[in-house]
Scaffold this motif. Structure first.
Motif, PDB file in Angstrom:
ATOM      1  N   GLY A  13       0.813  -1.324  -0.017  1.00 24.66           N
ATOM      2  CA  GLY A  13      -0.018  -0.024   0.176  1.00 24.66           C
ATOM      3  C   GLY A  13       0.779   1.078  -0.006  1.00 24.66           C
ATOM      4  O   GLY A  13       0.402   2.287  -0.677  1.00 24.66           O
ATOM      5  N   HIS A  14       2.007   1.204   0.509  1.00 25.87           N
ATOM      6  CA  HIS A  14       2.699   2.301   0.679  1.00 25.87           C
ATOM      7  C   HIS A  14       3.735   2.738  -0.786  1.00 25.87           C
ATOM      8  O   HIS A  14       4.209   3.777  -1.033  1.00 25.87           O
ATOM      9  N   VAL A  31      -5.598  -6.340  -4.196  1.00 30.95           N
ATOM     10  CA  VAL A  31      -5.690  -6.195  -2.779  1.00 30.95           C
ATOM     11  C   VAL A  31      -4.627  -5.339  -2.328  1.00 30.95           C
ATOM     12  O   VAL A  31      -3.363  -5.642  -2.290  1.00 30.95           O
ATOM     13  N   ILE A  32      -4.689  -4.069  -1.884  1.00 30.25           N
ATOM     14  CA  ILE A  32      -3.821  -3.164  -1.282  1.00 30.25           C
ATOM     15  C   ILE A  32      -3.606  -3.473   0.240  1.00 30.25           C
ATOM     16  O   ILE A  32      -4.517  -3.767   1.176  1.00 30.25           O
ATOM     17  N   ALA A  45       1.347   6.198   5.523  1.00 34.32           N
ATOM     18  CA  ALA A  45       1.216   6.466   4.023  1.00 34.32           C
ATOM     19  C   ALA A  45       0.608   5.297   3.395  1.00 34.32           C
ATOM     20  O   ALA A  45      -0.288   5.691   2.352  1.00 34.32           O
ATOM     21  N   ALA A  46       0.459   4.073   3.589  1.00 38.86           N
ATOM     22  CA  ALA A  46      -0.100   2.878   3.085  1.00 38.86           C
ATOM     23  C   ALA A  46      -1.678   3.127   3.057  1.00 38.86           C
ATOM     24  O   ALA A  46      -2.534   3.149   2.270  1.00 38.86           O
ATOM     25  N   ARG A  47      -1.995   3.538   4.203  1.00 44.97           N
ATOM     26  CA  ARG A  47      -3.429   3.698   4.521  1.00 44.97           C
ATOM     27  C   ARG A  47      -4.053   4.733   3.870  1.00 44.97           C
ATOM     28  O   ARG A  47      -5.041   4.818   3.239  1.00 44.97           O
ATOM     29  N   ASP A  48      -3.253   5.926   3.778  1.00 42.01           N
ATOM     30  CA  ASP A  48      -3.840   6.887   3.073  1.00 42.01           C
ATOM     31  C   ASP A  48      -3.835   6.929   1.569  1.00 42.01           C
ATOM     32  O   ASP A  48      -4.755   7.270   0.999  1.00 42.01           O
ATOM     33  N   GLN A  65     -11.713  -5.695  -9.148  1.00 44.07           N
ATOM     34  CA  GLN A  65     -12.307  -5.286  -7.732  1.00 44.07           C
ATOM     35  C   GLN A  65     -11.175  -4.845  -7.106  1.00 44.07           C
ATOM     36  O   GLN A  65      -9.973  -5.104  -7.109  1.00 44.07           O
ATOM     37  N   LEU A  66     -11.523  -4.138  -6.068  1.00 49.56           N
ATOM     38  CA  LEU A  66     -10.404  -3.308  -4.955  1.00 49.56           C
ATOM     39  C   LEU A  66     -10.655  -3.728  -3.691  1.00 49.56           C
ATOM     40  O   LEU A  66     -11.814  -3.352  -2.997  1.00 49.56           O
ATOM     41  N   TRP A  67      -9.971  -4.456  -3.094  1.00 47.40           N
ATOM     42  CA  TRP A  67      -9.912  -4.812  -1.672  1.00 47.40           C
ATOM     43  C   TRP A  67      -8.644  -4.177  -0.795  1.00 47.40           C
ATOM     44  O   TRP A  67      -7.645  -3.935  -1.612  1.00 47.40           O
ATOM     45  N   VAL A  68      -8.824  -4.170   0.406  1.00 50.26           N
ATOM     46  CA  VAL A  68      -7.753  -3.864   1.201  1.00 50.26           C
ATOM     47  C   VAL A  68      -7.521  -4.888   2.328  1.00 50.26           C
ATOM     48  O   VAL A  68      -8.526  -5.407   3.165  1.00 50.26           O
ATOM     49  N   ARG A  69      -6.288  -5.147   2.505  1.00 52.33           N
ATOM     50  CA  ARG A  69      -6.053  -6.054   3.626  1.00 52.33           C
ATOM     51  C   ARG A  69      -5.435  -5.321   4.888  1.00 52.33           C
ATOM     52  O   ARG A  69      -4.341  -4.715   4.739  1.00 52.33           O
ATOM     53  N   VAL A  70      -6.067  -5.119   6.041  1.00 52.49           N
ATOM     54  CA  VAL A  70      -5.806  -4.381   7.065  1.00 52.49           C
ATOM     55  C   VAL A  70      -4.929  -4.849   8.003  1.00 52.49           C
ATOM     56  O   VAL A  70      -4.720  -6.067   7.631  1.00 52.49           O
ATOM     57  N   ASN A  71      -4.324  -4.078   8.908  1.00 48.63           N
ATOM     58  CA  ASN A  71      -3.545  -4.832   9.938  1.00 48.63           C
ATOM     59  C   ASN A  71      -4.543  -5.549  10.953  1.00 48.63           C
ATOM     60  O   ASN A  71      -5.693  -5.255  10.776  1.00 48.63           O
ATOM     61  N   ASP A  72      -4.126  -6.298  11.729  1.00 49.98           N
ATOM     62  CA  ASP A  72      -4.778  -7.345  12.923  1.00 49.98           C
ATOM     63  C   ASP A  72      -5.459  -5.958  13.690  1.00 49.98           C
ATOM     64  O   ASP A  72      -5.021  -5.140  14.260  1.00 49.98           O
TER      65      ASP A  72
END
Length: 293
Positions: A13-14, A31-32, A45-48, A65-72
């Protein structure tokens, strides 16, 4: 992008430049990644970047499709990730280290986004059935095989064969789509990727996460039915439709193959994977009162 998604391309993501390239790489989903591929000092920065891409990307039904893998969510960066992505135009989130059904419910309610739950620990694997049914927003299950192998102290990928079968069962028993296979980390070994993907397909997976665009063609080839398989599936549905016009639900087709509702259901799966429409079948004949024996 509609239909079954065969490839899920992870991108750090960054790296805004790589995110743009990933969206044009031909994957069915991008998957970002805000988690493993992002160093701690680049998390913000990755989050933004993820939020900006979700806001600025034009709607394109033919695009990935656009997905995001978030942190725990229980870790140091998860709360900020969830705050940032809530209410965005993402297709969904990948939730790592999923173990707690209550936490899954909280994340689903908080973000309003579909969730793919990644089972990466023994506890998560043991609770797979409960996690799959934790919330209507749960859109799928998957394995994080590298972390899972470490937690289970499994020395090779072969030791996870039973876990792959179990996650397929857990997903389907909850009415979820068949799961997406975990990444193949040796990016240069395309023959190994192909062989591993064929094993995953035969175990009940319907697509695969990938780490590099060069892995996409092999994954698409493995997870897309051949022209011969599509034609055979279409023939099954034609035979079933003809049988129903005669008041039958089971028949031998022109090639001598037995066609019944279970065979028809499998043919539908093949056409779904191939993104091919199948003919609508007439309603089955009514059974006499009390059923038949």
């Amino acid at each position: 992008m509609t239909g079954v998604l065969r490839s899920w391309l992870y991108v750090p993501g960054h790296r805004a430049d790589r995110v743009a390239k990933a969206l044009a790489a031909g994957a069915d989903a991008v998957v970002i990644d805000l988690e493993d591929a992002v160093p701690p000092e680049q998390k913000a920065a990755a989050r933004d970047n993820a939020v900006r891409v979700a806001a600025d990307r034009p709607a394109d039904p033919a695009g990935p499709q656009l997905w995001v893998r978030v942190n725990d969510p229980a870790g140091p960066w998860g709360e900020a990730d969830l705050d940032a992505v809530s209410g965005t135009a993402l297709h969904g989130l990948r939730l790592p280290r999923s173990e707690d059904p209550q936490l899954v419910r909280e994340v689903a309610d908080r973000t309003g986004l579909p969730l793919q739950l990644l089972l990466e620990t023994a506890t998560g694997l043991a609770r797979a059935v409960d996690l799959a049914a934790a919330h209507p927003g749960v859109a799928g299950l998957g394995l994080g095989e590298a972390d899972l192998a470490a937690d289970l102290r499994v020395p090779s990928a072969a030791g996870l064969a039973w876990a792959r079968g179990w996650v397929v069962v857990a997903a389907r028993s909850a009415g979820l789509p068949s799961p997406v296979q975990s990444v193949f980390t040796d990016v240069a070994d395309l023959a190994g990727l192909r062989a591993s993907s064929e094993q995953g397909r035969d175990a009940g997976f319907v697509g695969r996460s990938v780490l590099h665009p060069r892995q996409i063609p092999a994954v698409h080839e493995v997870y897309t039915p051949t022209a011969e398989q599509v034609e055979a599936a279409q023939a099954v549905l034609r035979a079933a439709a003809q049988a129903r016009t005669r008041g039958e639900v089971a028949v031998l087709d022109a090639a001598g193959r037995f066609v019944d509702p279970a065979v028809v259901a499998r043919a539908r799966v093949v056409l779904d994977l191939a993104r091919e429409p199948g003919p609508a079948l007439p309603a089955p004949p009514e059974q006499p009162a009390g059923g038949t024996r």
